[in-house]
Write a protein that holds these residues in place. Sequence first.
Motif, PDB file in Angstrom:
ATOM      1  N   GLY A  27       0.840  -1.188   0.000  1.00 36.67           N
ATOM      2  CA  GLY A  27       0.000   0.000   0.000  1.00 36.67           C
ATOM      3  C   GLY A  27       0.878   1.241   0.000  1.00 36.67           C
ATOM      4  N   GLY A  28       0.633   2.134   0.943  1.00 37.78           N
ATOM      5  CA  GLY A  28       1.423   3.362   1.040  1.00 37.78           C
ATOM      6  C   GLY A  28       2.532   3.278   2.070  1.00 37.78           C
ATOM      7  N   ALA A  29       2.850   2.071   2.534  1.00 38.75           N
ATOM      8  CA  ALA A  29       3.862   1.917   3.588  1.00 38.75           C
ATOM      9  C   ALA A  29       5.056   1.109   3.092  1.00 38.75           C
ATOM     10  N   VAL A  30       6.217   1.487   3.584  1.00 38.65           N
ATOM     11  CA  VAL A  30       7.448   0.765   3.282  1.00 38.65           C
ATOM     12  C   VAL A  30       7.990   0.231   4.596  1.00 38.65           C
ATOM     13  N   LYS A  31       8.247  -1.053   4.672  1.00 37.13           N
ATOM     14  CA  LYS A  31       8.847  -1.647   5.866  1.00 37.13           C
ATOM     15  C   LYS A  31      10.346  -1.742   5.619  1.00 37.13           C
ATOM     16  N   ILE A  32      11.117  -1.149   6.536  1.00 36.80           N
ATOM     17  CA  ILE A  32      12.564  -1.171   6.392  1.00 36.80           C
ATOM     18  C   ILE A  32      13.187  -1.860   7.600  1.00 36.80           C
ATOM     19  N   GLY A  33      14.360  -2.403   7.380  1.00 33.52           N
ATOM     20  CA  GLY A  33      15.158  -2.971   8.457  1.00 33.52           C
ATOM     21  C   GLY A  33      16.454  -2.190   8.549  1.00 33.52           C
ATOM     22  N   ILE A  34      16.921  -2.001   9.781  1.00 36.00           N
ATOM     23  CA  ILE A  34      18.147  -1.240   9.995  1.00 36.00           C
ATOM     24  C   ILE A  34      19.115  -2.082  10.799  1.00 36.00           C
ATOM     25  N   ILE A  35      20.312  -2.248  10.266  1.00 32.05           N
ATOM     26  CA  ILE A  35      21.385  -2.930  10.976  1.00 32.05           C
ATOM     27  C   ILE A  35      22.402  -1.864  11.344  1.00 32.05           C
ATOM     28  N   ALA A  36      22.626  -1.693  12.650  1.00 35.78           N
ATOM     29  CA  ALA A  36      23.543  -0.658  13.131  1.00 35.78           C
ATOM     30  C   ALA A  36      24.149  -1.106  14.455  1.00 35.78           C
ATOM     31  N   PRO A  37      25.299  -0.550  14.807  1.00 38.39           N
ATOM     32  CA  PRO A  37      25.892  -0.869  16.102  1.00 38.39           C
ATOM     33  C   PRO A  37      24.943  -0.491  17.242  1.00 38.39           C
ATOM     34  N   ALA A  38      25.071  -1.168  18.373  1.00 39.77           N
ATOM     35  CA  ALA A  38      24.186  -0.936  19.513  1.00 39.77           C
ATOM     36  C   ALA A  38      24.269   0.495  20.043  1.00 39.77           C
TER      37      ALA A  38
END
Length: 81
Positions: A27-38
């Motif tokens: 729909g109008g939403a994008v699901k993103i994942g973020i990998i980053a240091p703690a």
Amino acid sequence: MLVLSRKVGESIIIGDNIQVKVLKVEGGAVKIGIIAPANVRIYREEIYKTIAQSNKMATNAAFQLDNVLKLKEVIGGDKDR
């Protein structure tokens, strides 16, 4: 502002150690994942703004309290009236 187009499964890299990956578009939403240091804080914008406003208010309150305490010293300390 840098504007990028990515498809599901594609990523962008920020600096040397942050990866943002598009997981799903629906729909109008994008699901993103973020990998980053703690130690990297990641917030939704509305949460970040709320935290920033709360910090600003707390700093202002502390500043006002400090001024009241200084004024109390100037006008006579702990004398009861």
